[in-house]
Design an enzyme around this catalytic site. Structure first.
Site: not given
Ligand code: OAD
Length: 246
Positions: A102-103, A120, A128, A152, A190-191, A215, A233
């Site tokens: 997700q990082n 993500h 663009c 552009c 990760t939460s 975690n 970790a």
């Protein structure tokens, strides 16, 4: 930290051929990158609505870019830690090893991981707003904000997923498919609050995979995990690696 559990994790991994990993902001915490929801987390200092939504960008692209410029500066100055490095090593050791993150900080790639699914996006990529073309850009700080497309002349935006936006369906499809096939899934830092990423481990578990969570704090996923290793970790992954004795 419980050494017996570390040994158990090493044993589970040693016997697996197909491994999937889901990482979140916690894996970069020991490198000095703030998480989102921890004590000094980004979403405790900043309002996501002001900085990480399409509406915020339309309203004030310069402000949004200033924040991403700051974050690029921050992650550009830090180094991958032993957790990133251990995962990069394992990619070369296991027959099938998929890293889903997700990082957006690019630290997995800097540690040497090659096969990375970035759910993500990535702060080092610009897109663009007119042509949708994606380019890599490592300048830090960026010059005039917002940066403009050299082809552009329209605005470029960070190639990251903002609140209210969908994930790239191809990447998401590949992530679910890896989760359906893996024998073991590691869920690190990760939460497990943000969908759809947080449903990947449950999907893997339903498909028969063993789930190992790493975690320091419990998460909504902890009760589903076969093994929950409470700690950092950057300390736990190298220890598991030692017990696997490659
Ligand atoms: P969070 O900030 O929500 O959660 C970070 C997790 O890392 C917490 O559960 C911490 O307990 C854990 N943690 C902290 N230090 C750790 C360490 N040294 N080792 C292991 N774990 C540690 O971050 P994410 O779950 O990644 O989305 O957040 C998910 C998404 O929410 C992000 O990708 C971002 C954010 O809004 C977008 O930008 C689209």
């Amino acid at each position: 930290m419980n050494l017996e559990e570390i040994k158990q994790a090493a044993e589970i991994l040693r016997n697996a051929k197909r491994i999937a990993v889901l990482t979140g902001a916690g894996i970069s915490a020991e490198s000095g990158v703030p998480t989102f929801r921890g004590k000094d987390g980004l979403w405790r200092q900043f309002r996501a609505e002001d900085l990480a939504t399409p509406e915020a960008f339309s309203r004030d692209p310069k402000l949004v870019w200033e924040w991403y410029n700051w974050r690029r500066g921050l992650v550009g100055k830090v180094e991958p830690n032993p957790a990133h490095q251990t995962l990069a090593k394992w990619e070369t050791v296991f027959p099938e090893f998929a890293l889903i993150t997700q990082n957006v900080d690019g630290l997995h790639a800097r540690a040497g991981s090659k096969n990375i699914l970035e759910l993500h996006g990535n702060v080092w990529k610009l897109r663009c707003t007119k042509e949708d073309t994606v380019t890599e850009n490592y300048a830090s700080p960026l010059g005039d904000l917002p940066p403009l497309c050299p082809s552009c002349g329209e605005m470029l935006r960070p190639h990251v997923v903002w609140f209210g936006e969908s994930l790239d369906p191809n990447i998401l499809h590949r992530a679910f498919s890896l989760c359906s096939l893996c024998e073991v899934m590691l869920v690190i830092g990760t939460s497990a609050f943000v969908q759809p990423a947080s449903s990947l481990p449950l999907y893997a578990s339903d498909a028969g995979a063993k789930i190992i969570e790493i975690n320091p704090d419990p998460t909504p996923l902890t009760s589903y995990a076969n093994l929950s290793l409470q700690g950092k970790a950057g300390e736990i992954l190298p220890l598991i690696d030692q017990f696997m004795s490659f």
